[in-house]
Write a protein that holds these residues in place. Structure first.
Motif, PDB file in Angstrom:
ATOM      1  N   CYS A   1       0.267   3.393   3.604  1.00  0.00           N
ATOM      2  CA  CYS A   1       0.830   2.971   4.631  1.00  0.00           C
ATOM      3  C   CYS A   1       1.145   2.127   5.254  1.00  0.00           C
TER       4      CYS A   1
ATOM      5  N   GLY B   1       1.276  -1.806   4.224  1.00  0.00           N
ATOM      6  CA  GLY B   1       0.437  -3.163   4.031  1.00  0.00           C
ATOM      7  C   GLY B   1       0.499  -3.148   3.200  1.00  0.00           C
TER       8      GLY B   1
ATOM      9  N   CYS C   1       0.291  -1.385  -0.023  1.00  0.00           N
ATOM     10  CA  CYS C   1       0.094   0.223  -0.164  1.00  0.00           C
ATOM     11  C   CYS C   1       0.776   1.393  -0.495  1.00  0.00           C
TER      12      CYS C   1
ATOM     13  N   CYS D   1      -5.175  -2.948   0.465  1.00  0.00           N
ATOM     14  CA  CYS D   1      -4.596  -2.323   1.923  1.00  0.00           C
ATOM     15  C   CYS D   1      -4.933  -3.884   2.305  1.00  0.00           C
TER      16      CYS D   1
ATOM     17  N   CYS E   1      -5.339  -0.803   5.674  1.00  0.00           N
ATOM     18  CA  CYS E   1      -6.114   0.285   6.520  1.00  0.00           C
ATOM     19  C   CYS E   1      -6.883   0.213   4.844  1.00  0.00           C
TER      20      CYS E   1
HETATM   21 ZN    ZN Z   1      -2.661   0.580   3.626  1.00  0.00          ZN
END
Ligand code: ZN
Length: 285
Positions: free
Chosen positions: A121, A123, A118, A136, A139
């Motif tokens: 963030c 992720g 992502c 993601c 998030c």
């Molecule tokens: Zn994310």
């Protein structure tokens, strides 16, 4: 007119199955399926074939669509073999339809490879919609396939056309101008800006003509025609080696881009650049 490269007229993307994989499963059971195998940006060409035998669970792969009564999937492989090629190299060995499939598969693979995490963030992204969306795992941000829009245009003034050449092109090749669209800019504004920046020419009357996916690695070429209102040349030599006005009658003596020799040449027959030039010559568009 030559068919435009990198687009398939026979592929049905069946995008409704991305939300209803049971229907896809049913189709695969009755019609069968094939894989296009991509690893590290290269497409497998085992036994001189683009389409390989299907392996693995269809719902774990990216579904590309139905082509000639078979479901076609993108399958990822870990390692590259000697018989794997970039789409650019494979073009010479494939039909126009197969080129389009290879370009589509490697374009989606490139998007997956460059969006594994992502951007917000960090992720890990999971695949949704049979590989056509990413989400993601931390998030929840959704990602949709990414393309880079570029405008490409013929600039004309009566019977004259403005063509340029970039450093690194084969000797003698002249083609249409082109450039990437910037954020906050309409496509027409991008056409006018690119022509002015690269050649100093001012254009008006900007009309769309055609478009072509250009997966090297992820562009879409948006083809326009524009009329010059001030044609004096002031070439940006950081962008172009040369740009010139050519009369319509001169173009008939141009060779093809792949020909040997010192003469002037036009881009390849199946490129959008050549198609834009041809349409202007033939139709006065
Ligand atoms: Zn994310």
């Amino acid at each position: 007119m030559k068919k435009m490269a990198m687009t398939s007229s026979e592929l049905d993307r069946c995008s409704h199955w991305r939300e209803n994989p049971a229907q896809l499963h049913q189709y695969v059971a009755s019609h069968g399926s094939c894989d296009i195998v991509v690893s590290e940006g290269r497409v497998h060409f085992k036994s001189q074939q683009l389409l390989q035998s299907a392996e693995g669970d269809p719902l774990e792969k990216c579904f590309l669509g139905v082509w000639r009564d078979r479901a076609i999937f993108l399958r990822r492989a870990d390692s590259v073999s000697e018989k794997d090629y970039s789409v650019r190299t494979l073009r010479a060995m494939l039909s126009t339809e197969e080129q389009a499939l290879a370009a589509y598969a490697s374009g989606v693979a490139h998007w997956h490879d460059t969006h594994r995490f992502c951007g917000r963030c960090g992720g890990k992204n999971d695949h949704l919609a049979l590989g056509h969306q990413l989400k993601c795992s931390a998030c929840g941000q959704l990602q949709f396939p990414r393309m880079d829009p570029a405008v490409i245009m013929t600039v004309t003034d009566g019977d004259w056309i403005l063509l340029g050449r970039s450093p690194g092109w084969p000797a003698g090749v002249y083609s249409t101008l082109a450039g990437f669209v910037e954020i906050g800019e309409s496509l027409e504004q991008a056409v006018a800006r690119e022509v002015k920046e690269e050649t100093g020419v001012v254009v008006d009357n900007i009309r769309p003509v055609a478009s072509q996916p250009w997966p090297f690695p992820s562009s879409i070429m948006l083809g326009y025609q524009a009329t010059a209102t001030r044609g004096e040349l002031s070439i940006d030599h950081n962008e172009l080696e040369d740009a010139r006005w050519f009369h319509k009658d001169e173009l008939a003596s141009f060779g093809d881009w792949s020909e040997e020799g010192d003469g002037l040449k036009l881009p390849r027959l199946d490129s959008i650049a050549r198609i834009l030039i041809q349409r202007w010559v033939e139709d006065g568009l």
